[in-house]
Design an enzyme around this catalytic site. Structure first.
Site, PDB file in Angstrom:
ATOM      1  N   ASP A  26       2.084  13.625   1.267  1.00  0.00           N
ATOM      2  CA  ASP A  26       1.106  12.636   0.645  1.00  0.00           C
ATOM      3  C   ASP A  26       1.975  12.319  -0.698  1.00  0.00           C
ATOM      4  O   ASP A  26       1.820  12.722  -1.018  1.00  0.00           O
ATOM      5  CB  ASP A  26      -0.081  13.337   0.257  1.00  0.00           C
ATOM      6  N   GLU A  45      -0.994   5.072  -6.645  1.00  0.00           N
ATOM      7  CA  GLU A  45      -2.493   5.210  -5.250  1.00  0.00           C
ATOM      8  C   GLU A  45      -3.364   6.182  -5.703  1.00  0.00           C
ATOM      9  O   GLU A  45      -4.362   6.082  -5.238  1.00  0.00           O
ATOM     10  CB  GLU A  45      -1.369   5.270  -4.591  1.00  0.00           C
ATOM     11  N   GLU A  46      -2.365   7.318  -6.309  1.00  0.00           N
ATOM     12  CA  GLU A  46      -3.886   8.495  -6.174  1.00  0.00           C
ATOM     13  C   GLU A  46      -4.441   8.439  -7.917  1.00  0.00           C
ATOM     14  O   GLU A  46      -5.581   9.430  -7.782  1.00  0.00           O
ATOM     15  CB  GLU A  46      -2.473   9.749  -6.450  1.00  0.00           C
TER      16      GLU A  46
END
Length: 395
Positions: free
Chosen positions: A123, A154-155
């Site tokens: 990921d 994004e996280e």
């Protein structure tokens, strides 16, 4: 050769083929894939500290004859936009993220089992590496119709993709199809749950714990609030046949300063994964469920407020019309709904979300190699689809 030996020979050859299956990729592509993936994973890029991996990846893409542009998202944080050929505005965009969750775990490759691990190996640096090698291996007439976008953040809410969506220099005309990369077990995702992030803030009054009636415990109020939310999430929130139940996770709970002090403040961060309904509908249900707790807190001289971390989004339907793939839906969130525009959306990647964000994040070499082939299939299908659409528009 005697004919009666042929069946035995066939069995022997069949057994040999099972033990030595045909390679998924040519050695040159496989080696390049492993090289790129290893270097990406070896560089720590926890959200907020992505600069080193941005520099390395930008240089790598330039060495591969891509035109590379950096978009500043915040200080020392950049999105990477790259394209091959003369077209800056390509019909197809391939995208993933280069940030990871903490903590950093070093890269490893077990040559005996061909298991490859480390933070981001799944990921989503597995997707990044496979996407780039897939595009590199395409014929030039296909490759020149594809751009790459690798974003930060994004996280933790998607600030990188939000920034690209509102970028003054965003390529025009907009892309007609986007292939997103996340761990999907090598399957094509037909949709994922929505999300709503909330923080409950409680204000009480500090006092000596020997005389609790002189204060108002924020921890007590927060406990009552969470108790009401437990009741609500047990069947009181929207659901759907496609995405299942809406879930609520009490991710981070804080309150008080010491055991012998009545807590003056307390808070709880919640992640709500929407199986149905809209963020507003779910937010309104939560507000209603906590109305009595809030009123009692205010009557006692305290307060309870609910802060929305972002607008959130409802369940996301994603295109999955390319033949030859197994299909699934997922419960996690992505950058897919954060990229504005009218475009087809595909979501695919190697590895499983079940090991992402863990200390055993890893995948097999063959998963990476298969992802290269699958990304090529998706990209070629998208390019051909957009070309057909363009022909229709021109008629």
């Amino acid at each position: 050769m005697r004919l009666h030996h042929l069946p035995l020979l066939a069995l022997v050859l069949g057994a040999t083929a099972k033990h030595n299956p045909a390679p998924i990729l040519p050695d040159s592509l496989s080696n390049e894939l492993l090289y790129l993936h290893r270097h990406l994973v070896e560089i720590s890029s926890i959200t907020g500290s992505e600069l080193k991996v941005e520099h390395w990846l930008s240089s790598y893409l330039e060495r591969q004859d891509f035109s590379v542009e950096l978009q500043e998202v915040s200080k020392d944080r950049y999105n990477i936009y790259a394209y091959s050929g003369e077209k800056r505005a390509t019909p197809v965009l391939v995208s993933s993220h280069i940030d990871t969750v903490p903590p950093f775990w070093p890269y490893y490759h077990n040559k005996t089992t061909d298991v490859i691990g480390g933070r981001g190996s799944v990921d989503a640096k597995g997707s990044v590496a496979a996407q780039i090698v897939a595009v590199q291996s395409l014929p030039q007439n296909i490759r020149e119709n594809v751009a790459l976008l690798y974003v930060v953040g994004e996280e933790t809410g998607g600030d990188g993709m939000r920034a690209f969506s509102s970028w003054d220099e965003r390529p025009e005309p907009a892309h007609k199809a986007v292939v997103f990369g996340e761990p999907t077990e090598g399957k094509l995702v037909c949709g994922h749950k929505g999300i709503l992030g909330l923080t409950i803030h409680v204000q009480g009054k500090a006092a000596h714990s020997g005389y609790p009636w002189l204060g108002l415990s924020a921890n007590d109020i927060l406990s009552e609030a969470l108790s009401e939310l437990l009741k609500l999430r047990d069947g009181g929130l929207p659901s759907s046949k496609h995405y299942g139940n809406t879930t609520v996770n009490f991710g981070k709970i804080e309150g008080g300063v010491a055991a012998n002090v009545v807590a003056e403040t307390a808070s709880a961060k919640l992640a709500v994964r929407l199986g149905g309904g809209t963020p507003k509908e779910v937010y309104d249900l939560i507000v209603k469920s906590l109305a009595n707790v809030k009123a009692a807190a205010q009557e006692a001289g305290g307060d309870l407020t609910i802060e929305r971390e972002s607008e959130g989004y409802p369940p996301v339907n994603i295109d999955c019309d390319v033949e030859g793939f197994k299909r699934m839906t997922v419960n996690y969130g992505t950058d897919v709904p954060l990229l504005s525009g009218d475009h087809k959306r595909y979501l695919y990647g190697p590895g499983t979300i079940f090991v992402a964000h863990s200390d055993h994040e890893a995948l097999e070499k063959k998963e990476l190699e298969q992802a290269v082939r699958d990304y090529r299939t998706l990209i070629v299908a998208a390019v051909r689809d957009t070309a057909k659409a363009q022909e229709v528009e021109e008629l």
